[in-house]
Design an enzyme around this catalytic site. Structure first.
Site, PDB file in Angstrom:
ATOM      1  CB  SER A 178      94.647 -49.677 -54.672  1.00 20.17           C
ATOM      2  OG  SER A 178      95.090 -50.809 -55.367  1.00 20.17           O
TER       3      SER A 178
ATOM      4  CG  HIS B 204      93.598 -51.540 -50.898  1.00 22.82           C
ATOM      5  ND1 HIS B 204      92.744 -52.062 -49.962  1.00 22.82           N
ATOM      6  CD2 HIS B 204      93.312 -52.174 -52.058  1.00 22.82           C
ATOM      7  CE1 HIS B 204      91.969 -52.978 -50.533  1.00 22.82           C
ATOM      8  NE2 HIS B 204      92.293 -53.062 -51.813  1.00 22.82           N
TER       9      HIS B 204
ATOM     10  CG  ASP C 218      94.096 -54.432 -54.787  1.00 22.86           C
ATOM     11  OD1 ASP C 218      93.169 -54.803 -54.053  1.00 22.86           O
ATOM     12  OD2 ASP C 218      94.186 -53.271 -55.237  1.00 22.86           O
TER      13      ASP C 218
ATOM     14  CG  MET D  19      94.718 -59.450 -57.761  1.00 30.73           C
ATOM     15  SD  MET D  19      94.315 -58.554 -59.266  1.00 30.73           S
ATOM     16  CE  MET D  19      93.558 -57.078 -58.578  1.00 30.73           C
TER      17      MET D  19
ATOM     18  CG  HIS E 251      91.263 -56.793 -51.463  1.00 32.51           C
ATOM     19  ND1 HIS E 251      90.792 -56.048 -52.529  1.00 32.51           N
ATOM     20  CD2 HIS E 251      90.385 -57.808 -51.304  1.00 32.51           C
ATOM     21  CE1 HIS E 251      89.684 -56.606 -52.995  1.00 32.51           C
ATOM     22  NE2 HIS E 251      89.422 -57.678 -52.274  1.00 32.51           N
TER      23      HIS E 251
ATOM     24  CG  MET F 115      90.824 -59.911 -54.725  1.00 33.82           C
ATOM     25  SD  MET F 115      91.105 -58.467 -55.751  1.00 33.82           S
ATOM     26  CE  MET F 115      92.498 -57.759 -54.891  1.00 33.82           C
TER      27      MET F 115
ATOM     28  CG  MET G   7      84.935 -56.397 -53.647  1.00 37.92           C
ATOM     29  SD  MET G   7      86.481 -55.495 -53.494  1.00 37.92           S
ATOM     30  CE  MET G   7      86.845 -55.110 -55.211  1.00 37.92           C
TER      31      MET G   7
ATOM     32  N   GLY H  89      89.723 -57.609 -59.859  1.00 40.33           N
ATOM     33  CA  GLY H  89      90.655 -58.145 -60.847  1.00 40.33           C
ATOM     34  C   GLY H  89      91.461 -57.076 -61.557  1.00 40.33           C
ATOM     35  CG  PHE H  90      90.997 -55.985 -64.564  1.00 44.38           C
ATOM     36  CD1 PHE H  90      92.112 -56.376 -65.304  1.00 44.38           C
ATOM     37  CD2 PHE H  90      89.894 -56.824 -64.527  1.00 44.38           C
ATOM     38  CE1 PHE H  90      92.119 -57.585 -65.992  1.00 44.38           C
ATOM     39  CE2 PHE H  90      89.884 -58.034 -65.213  1.00 44.38           C
ATOM     40  CZ  PHE H  90      91.008 -58.415 -65.953  1.00 44.38           C
ATOM     41  N   GLY H  91      92.308 -52.564 -61.892  1.00 51.00           N
ATOM     42  CA  GLY H  91      92.108 -51.185 -61.463  1.00 51.00           C
ATOM     43  C   GLY H  91      91.385 -50.426 -62.570  1.00 51.00           C
ATOM     44  N   GLY H  92      90.910 -49.244 -62.233  1.00 48.39           N
ATOM     45  CA  GLY H  92      90.350 -48.349 -63.241  1.00 48.39           C
ATOM     46  C   GLY H  92      89.018 -48.756 -63.837  1.00 48.39           C
TER      47      GLY H  92
ATOM     48  CG  ASP I 200      88.823 -52.290 -53.380  1.00 50.30           C
ATOM     49  OD1 ASP I 200      89.218 -51.448 -54.219  1.00 50.30           O
ATOM     50  OD2 ASP I 200      89.423 -53.360 -53.141  1.00 50.30           O
ATOM     51  N   GLY I 201      86.844 -49.960 -55.379  1.00 49.90           N
ATOM     52  CA  GLY I 201      86.588 -50.068 -56.813  1.00 49.90           C
ATOM     53  C   GLY I 201      85.867 -48.860 -57.379  1.00 49.90           C
ATOM     54  N   GLY I 202      86.556 -48.144 -58.247  1.00 47.40           N
ATOM     55  CA  GLY I 202      85.924 -47.035 -58.949  1.00 47.40           C
ATOM     56  C   GLY I 202      85.556 -45.842 -58.085  1.00 47.40           C
TER      57      GLY I 202
ATOM     58  N   GLY J  50      92.609 -46.436 -56.368  1.00 50.53           N
ATOM     59  CA  GLY J  50      93.748 -46.804 -57.192  1.00 50.53           C
ATOM     60  C   GLY J  50      94.013 -45.716 -58.216  1.00 50.53           C
TER      61      GLY J  50
HETATM   62  C1  DX5 Z   1      90.142 -54.312 -57.763  1.00 48.96           C
HETATM   63  C2  DX5 Z   1      91.012 -53.982 -56.586  1.00 48.96           C
HETATM   64  C3  DX5 Z   1      90.985 -52.548 -56.222  1.00 48.96           C
HETATM   65  C4  DX5 Z   1      91.588 -51.652 -57.286  1.00 48.96           C
HETATM   66  C5  DX5 Z   1      90.894 -50.341 -57.206  1.00 48.96           C
HETATM   67  O1  DX5 Z   1      90.215 -55.660 -57.998  1.00 48.96           O
HETATM   68  O2  DX5 Z   1      90.582 -54.693 -55.450  1.00 48.96           O
HETATM   69  O3  DX5 Z   1      91.604 -52.316 -54.975  1.00 48.96           O
HETATM   70  O4  DX5 Z   1      92.951 -51.433 -57.126  1.00 48.96           O
HETATM   71  O5  DX5 Z   1      91.312 -49.557 -58.263  1.00 48.96           O
HETATM   72  P1  DX5 Z   1      90.411 -48.334 -58.762  1.00 48.96           P
HETATM   73  O6  DX5 Z   1      90.297 -47.393 -57.602  1.00 48.96           O
HETATM   74  O7  DX5 Z   1      91.172 -47.783 -59.912  1.00 48.96           O
HETATM   75  O8  DX5 Z   1      89.066 -48.908 -59.150  1.00 48.96           O
HETATM   76 ZN    ZN Z   2      91.354 -54.057 -53.443  1.00 47.34          ZN
END
Ligand code: DX5
Ligand code: ZN
Length: 215
Positions: A7, A32, A34, A36, A65, A67, A136, A141-144, A174-176, A196
């Protein structure tokens, strides 16, 4: 084996072109994206105008993706930006099935993303219209962010649903996602891992992608 979709949310936005090239060379299967809007999720990222200028690599799909609220108002721009997949959030729109059909009619793979609290029942009757489901495993909304462990059961459940209906729908998580949970997710039915921070947050992208795939 599952595919890895880094991502770009965790990449350097100032160097998007080199970052994308670097993860492709490192073994990324998809990119990927994102998108937003600051309404559906707290952050604002980029849209079709920036995507249109992203570099393309043979065999590496651009996986958008969305959002954003009212995604239907922007579908045409995403078709023009030449993405390969579009995921809409089931929570963001009313006439989901109509939009999924429109996506497919435009020769783009259709996908639906579900927030962690959204039930799989909400997509049961559109599974036939889907090429991919995005589970999800964080609140978007956020990475990491930290992976929500019980989403592994949701992946198992959607996998069973897809098999029961005899469909070919890919499951993206997707996510973590990290090398620590990728193995369990794969056993549960994950086909594509979005990553990500687990890729762009590491110094060596090739090592990071291999670590995920070997999990
Ligand atoms: C979250 C995004 C994800 C995000 C994943 O809102 O949709 O795609 O980039 O990032 P990581 O892998 O760091 O959770
Ligand atoms: Zn995503």
């Amino acid at each position: 084996m599952f595919k890895v979709a880094p991502s770009v949310l965790s990449a350097s936005f100032a160097k998007l072109e080199t970052e994308i090239k670097a993860v492709v060379e490192a073994g990324a299967d998809l990119i990927h994206l994102d998108v937003m809007d600051g309404v559906f999720v707290p952050n604002i990222t980029f849209g079709p105008m920036i995507i249109q200028q992203m570099p393309r690599f043979e065999g590496v799909e651009l996986d958008a993706h969305l959002m954003i609220i009212n995604p239907e108002a922007h579908l045409q721009s995403f078709f023009e930006a030449k993405v390969d997949r579009i995921a809409l959030h089931v929570e963001s729109t009313t006439h989901l099935q109509r939009h999924l059909r429109l996506i497919r009619e435009n020769h783009v793979k259709s996908a639906v993303a579900l927030n962690p609290s959204t039930s799989l029942r909400d997509i049961e009757w559109v599974l036939e219209d889907l090429d991919m489901v995005v589970i999800m495993s964080v609140n978007p909304g956020f990475g990491g962010q930290k992976f929500i462990e019980r989403m592994i059961y949701k992946v198992e459940e959607i996998k069973e649903m897809i098999i029961r209906k005899g469909l070919k729908v890919e499951i993206e998580v997707d996510g973590g996602v990290t090398p620590e949970n990728a193995g369990s997710l794969k056993s549960a039915g994950m086909d594509i891992a979005v990553a990500g921070s687990a890729v762009f947050g590491k110094p060596d992208y090739a090592k990071a992608i291999t670590a995920l795939k070997e999990a």
